[in-house]
Design a protein around this motif. Sequence first.
Motif, PDB file in Angstrom:
ATOM      1  N   LEU A   1     -22.925  -2.316  25.363  1.00  0.00           N
ATOM      2  CA  LEU A   1     -23.704  -2.186  26.602  1.00  0.00           C
ATOM      3  C   LEU A   1     -25.197  -2.049  26.285  1.00  0.00           C
ATOM      4  O   LEU A   1     -26.037  -2.726  26.875  1.00  0.00           O
ATOM      5  N   VAL A   2     -25.474  -1.178  25.313  1.00  0.00           N
ATOM      6  CA  VAL A   2     -26.878  -0.924  24.984  1.00  0.00           C
ATOM      7  C   VAL A   2     -27.547  -2.173  24.439  1.00  0.00           C
ATOM      8  O   VAL A   2     -28.665  -2.514  24.822  1.00  0.00           O
ATOM      9  N   TRP A   3     -26.848  -2.877  23.541  1.00  0.00           N
ATOM     10  CA  TRP A   3     -27.447  -4.067  22.952  1.00  0.00           C
ATOM     11  C   TRP A   3     -27.629  -5.152  24.001  1.00  0.00           C
ATOM     12  O   TRP A   3     -28.613  -5.909  23.961  1.00  0.00           O
ATOM     13  N   THR A   4     -26.669  -5.239  24.946  1.00  0.00           N
ATOM     14  CA  THR A   4     -26.845  -6.218  26.015  1.00  0.00           C
ATOM     15  C   THR A   4     -28.036  -5.846  26.878  1.00  0.00           C
ATOM     16  O   THR A   4     -28.854  -6.703  27.240  1.00  0.00           O
ATOM     17  N   ALA A   5     -28.138  -4.554  27.204  1.00  0.00           N
ATOM     18  CA  ALA A   5     -29.273  -4.104  28.008  1.00  0.00           C
ATOM     19  C   ALA A   5     -30.582  -4.419  27.279  1.00  0.00           C
ATOM     20  O   ALA A   5     -31.536  -4.940  27.876  1.00  0.00           O
ATOM     21  N   ALA A   6     -30.597  -4.141  25.964  1.00  0.00           N
ATOM     22  CA  ALA A   6     -31.804  -4.445  25.184  1.00  0.00           C
ATOM     23  C   ALA A   6     -32.068  -5.944  25.184  1.00  0.00           C
ATOM     24  O   ALA A   6     -33.221  -6.382  25.203  1.00  0.00           O
ATOM     25  N   GLY A   7     -30.979  -6.732  25.174  1.00  0.00           N
ATOM     26  CA  GLY A   7     -31.116  -8.184  25.224  1.00  0.00           C
ATOM     27  C   GLY A   7     -31.738  -8.633  26.542  1.00  0.00           C
ATOM     28  O   GLY A   7     -32.605  -9.507  26.570  1.00  0.00           O
ATOM     29  N   ILE A   8     -31.295  -8.020  27.650  1.00  0.00           N
ATOM     30  CA  ILE A   8     -31.859  -8.379  28.958  1.00  0.00           C
ATOM     31  C   ILE A   8     -33.348  -8.017  28.999  1.00  0.00           C
ATOM     32  O   ILE A   8     -34.186  -8.809  29.426  1.00  0.00           O
ATOM     33  N   VAL A   9     -33.646  -6.818  28.521  1.00  0.00           N
ATOM     34  CA  VAL A   9     -35.046  -6.395  28.485  1.00  0.00           C
ATOM     35  C   VAL A   9     -35.857  -7.373  27.629  1.00  0.00           C
ATOM     36  O   VAL A   9     -36.970  -7.771  27.998  1.00  0.00           O
ATOM     37  N   ALA A  10     -35.272  -7.789  26.502  1.00  0.00           N
ATOM     38  CA  ALA A  10     -35.959  -8.733  25.620  1.00  0.00           C
ATOM     39  C   ALA A  10     -36.216 -10.051  26.348  1.00  0.00           C
ATOM     40  O   ALA A  10     -37.302 -10.630  26.241  1.00  0.00           O
ATOM     41  N   LEU A  11     -35.206 -10.504  27.094  1.00  0.00           N
ATOM     42  CA  LEU A  11     -35.355 -11.766  27.817  1.00  0.00           C
ATOM     43  C   LEU A  11     -36.488 -11.674  28.838  1.00  0.00           C
ATOM     44  O   LEU A  11     -37.352 -12.556  28.916  1.00  0.00           O
ATOM     45  N   VAL A  12     -36.494 -10.574  29.595  1.00  0.00           N
ATOM     46  CA  VAL A  12     -37.536 -10.419  30.616  1.00  0.00           C
ATOM     47  C   VAL A  12     -38.918 -10.354  29.951  1.00  0.00           C
ATOM     48  O   VAL A  12     -39.862 -11.027  30.374  1.00  0.00           O
ATOM     49  N   ALA A  13     -39.007  -9.565  28.872  1.00  0.00           N
ATOM     50  CA  ALA A  13     -40.280  -9.469  28.162  1.00  0.00           C
ATOM     51  C   ALA A  13     -40.706 -10.839  27.660  1.00  0.00           C
ATOM     52  O   ALA A  13     -41.871 -11.239  27.791  1.00  0.00           O
ATOM     53  N   GLY A  14     -39.741 -11.574  27.097  1.00  0.00           N
ATOM     54  CA  GLY A  14     -40.048 -12.900  26.570  1.00  0.00           C
ATOM     55  C   GLY A  14     -40.517 -13.852  27.656  1.00  0.00           C
ATOM     56  O   GLY A  14     -41.423 -14.660  27.446  1.00  0.00           O
ATOM     57  N   MET A  15     -39.909 -13.745  28.849  1.00  0.00           N
ATOM     58  CA  MET A  15     -40.321 -14.628  29.935  1.00  0.00           C
ATOM     59  C   MET A  15     -41.755 -14.341  30.360  1.00  0.00           C
ATOM     60  O   MET A  15     -42.534 -15.261  30.632  1.00  0.00           O
ATOM     61  N   MET A  16     -42.113 -13.049  30.405  1.00  0.00           N
ATOM     62  CA  MET A  16     -43.480 -12.690  30.793  1.00  0.00           C
ATOM     63  C   MET A  16     -44.481 -13.192  29.757  1.00  0.00           C
ATOM     64  O   MET A  16     -45.497 -13.805  30.078  1.00  0.00           O
ATOM     65  N   TRP A  17     -44.175 -12.896  28.480  1.00  0.00           N
ATOM     66  CA  TRP A  17     -45.077 -13.346  27.412  1.00  0.00           C
ATOM     67  C   TRP A  17     -45.132 -14.864  27.353  1.00  0.00           C
ATOM     68  O   TRP A  17     -46.196 -15.455  27.164  1.00  0.00           O
ATOM     69  N   GLY A  18     -43.936 -15.477  27.494  1.00  0.00           N
ATOM     70  CA  GLY A  18     -43.853 -16.931  27.386  1.00  0.00           C
ATOM     71  C   GLY A  18     -44.660 -17.627  28.467  1.00  0.00           C
ATOM     72  O   GLY A  18     -45.293 -18.652  28.229  1.00  0.00           O
ATOM     73  N   ALA A  19     -44.634 -17.040  29.689  1.00  0.00           N
ATOM     74  CA  ALA A  19     -45.381 -17.648  30.786  1.00  0.00           C
ATOM     75  C   ALA A  19     -46.875 -17.604  30.504  1.00  0.00           C
ATOM     76  O   ALA A  19     -47.630 -18.473  30.918  1.00  0.00           O
ATOM     77  N   ARG A  20     -47.301 -16.570  29.753  1.00  0.00           N
ATOM     78  CA  ARG A  20     -48.721 -16.459  29.455  1.00  0.00           C
ATOM     79  C   ARG A  20     -49.129 -17.293  28.255  1.00  0.00           C
ATOM     80  O   ARG A  20     -50.062 -18.074  28.318  1.00  0.00           O
ATOM     81  N   ALA A  21     -48.415 -17.118  27.145  1.00  0.00           N
ATOM     82  CA  ALA A  21     -48.892 -17.690  25.878  1.00  0.00           C
ATOM     83  C   ALA A  21     -48.065 -18.868  25.409  1.00  0.00           C
ATOM     84  O   ALA A  21     -48.304 -19.412  24.338  1.00  0.00           O
ATOM     85  N   GLY A  22     -47.069 -19.290  26.204  1.00  0.00           N
ATOM     86  CA  GLY A  22     -46.183 -20.337  25.726  1.00  0.00           C
ATOM     87  C   GLY A  22     -45.067 -19.728  24.900  1.00  0.00           C
ATOM     88  O   GLY A  22     -45.254 -18.683  24.275  1.00  0.00           O
ATOM     89  N   VAL A  23     -43.908 -20.395  24.925  1.00  0.00           N
ATOM     90  CA  VAL A  23     -42.775 -19.879  24.159  1.00  0.00           C
ATOM     91  C   VAL A  23     -42.923 -20.375  22.731  1.00  0.00           C
ATOM     92  O   VAL A  23     -42.725 -21.547  22.446  1.00  0.00           O
ATOM     93  N   GLN A  24     -43.282 -19.501  21.834  1.00  0.00           N
ATOM     94  CA  GLN A  24     -43.537 -19.929  20.467  1.00  0.00           C
ATOM     95  C   GLN A  24     -43.333 -18.784  19.501  1.00  0.00           C
ATOM     96  O   GLN A  24     -43.142 -17.636  19.895  1.00  0.00           O
TER      97      GLN A  24
END
Lengths: 300, 354
Positions: free
Chosen positions: A197-220
């Motif tokens: 559960l915790v790792w999945t939750a961390a995965g979701i948080v990671a995805l959301v963080a990645g989407m925010m960063w990715g929208a700004r700086a590109g997914v790289q």
Amino acid sequence: MTDFLFFIEVVVAGLLAGTMYSLVALGFVLIYKASSTFNFAQGAMVFFAVLAFVGFMELGLPFVAAFFVTIVLMGLVGFFTERLVLKPLMNQSEDTLLMATIGLGFVLEGLAQAAWGVEVRRLDLGIGDFPIPWIIDSTGLFISALDLTAGLVAAVLIIGLALLFKYTKMGLGLRAVADDAGAASSIGIPLGNIMLLVWTAAGIVALVAGMMWGARAGVQFALVDLALKALPVLIIGGFSSIPGAIVGGLIIGASEKVLEVYVGPFFGGGIEGWAPYVLAIFFLLRRPEGLFGEKIIRRV
Amino acid sequence: MNTNVVFMGYTRSDLTNLVVVLALALLVIPLTVESDYWYASILIPWLCLALAAVGQQIVMGYAGQLALGAAGFMAAGAFACFNLILRVPYMPFPVALALSGLIAAAFGVLFGLPSLRVRGIYLMVATLASQFFIVWMIDKFGWFKNYDTSGIITAQDIVIFGKTFTTPLEMYLVVVVVVAVLTIFAVNMTRGSTGRSWMAVRDMDIAAESMGISLLRTKLQAFAISAFFCGVAGALFAFTYLKSLEPVAFDIKLSFKILFMVILGGLGTISGAFIGAAFILLFPVVLNSLGNNVFHGAIDATIISAAEQVVFGVLIIVFMIYEPLGMAKLWENVKQRFNFKRAPTAALSKTQAT
């Protein structure tokens, strides 16, 4: 524009950018709370998750479907991590676990690049990275819509996680495991499920963080290095505190922007790259457990 | 107690090993290997990075301080050496090399200060500061680069006693001598009281302190010596392998590489640094030639470099689970299987992973 207004604008932009660091730091905290593991792979998870998300979108999946498929994928990553890395290393020292998660980070980075390639992808969330007109009209401040969204998303995630921890049975189990894993498992709390559960939750948080960063700086790949900045955030906020991750992110975000704008020009700029780490060192020397962390007591 | 000690705490087999290795490095290799490729692309970078790994080994494997900034100190050493030769008239290369090590050591002490308060990942973050700060400083202040705007500066020639060392073989000899001297120095330290204090601090710092070991002295000493090794390694790396100086060459990726050399090679052994460096350096070469020769370029270069990362990551996890003491310990196990008459050496059997 007055100087003061400009200062406010810099601080606000910094605070909002800081919430993005907070989002990455949040993933660290979740895993640290539950398993006392410094998950150095959190940055790689951010990269892996958002690259997978963009990859699924390119395959023609609609936004929502890609989002949920990626969450399932992150759940799988959590499952295999728990089975193949954490379980065999149970009761090892924190340093050993840390090194193992560095290895895990490399595995995830490699897998992501093997599966989806290395080129920089654009991620369009439909939210522009430009100032919102009505805020300019009413206050004269230039605040990016993306920053504001990231702030709101962070707030929603944190409230959601807090409710999950406080009111669900899973959350109660998780707090028990965080308190004393041995005792928790002896009264029948399924450690494996909690970790998943915790790792999945961390995965979701990671995805959301990645989407925010990715929208700004590109997914790289540079996202991995950006995610390293979550480490000073954690040091300032404390590794085991969710509010700490948020406050730490805000402090780092704001101070890094203020320093860059007001001190940076004297050194030719670019001090953003190391200023958070130096700030973290000063915090370490004064308050090693962080603002919200539990006091570290060591015994022989 | 080991009874067959013949010289300054060294056993006969230690000295035999030393003579064999030195003969191999200084006579057999120069006489048999003719291809410049081997010197310029494999032996020189291997020895330079192994020296940096010895530095990382001292601070991490022996003193138990989780530091992640070796490349920053290497950058400090490389640019110190460049500036010393550039600005000080008649500066001999060996002196410049030693001084640049000392300059890196000063940075090591500075960024080692947080180790007095924190450990584990906290310390790692503090040492990351050194990595980013040193590289930024060199990049931003033109003076360090002699106001060169192209970003890449050609390294000066290596001149020792009026002789200019230019060919790969000559450079290899310079590197071998420096690395050999420093490695013997490192082995000596780790076997003596200095190394014992490091290991005591690593295994239980509070207990070590209560036995009268000064944590301040021991930790800062480890950081200083580690940075000295990294600094000299960085200068050699820039002058003999890269033949140019650019801050980007010393980025965080190199720090991770050196960290991996130490973890995979084996924490707490000097030989582990050399084995780990060889593996980290050679594995991509082998993988690439496999891709080119066996699959004839059918596999994308991206996939190969990604596979390299995955393999390194998996190996780290596997070693952490099954053999935290790394490849050096595996080698020791193999040796002991074929050589069971000899008792295991005291140093190895007592070494614990941090």
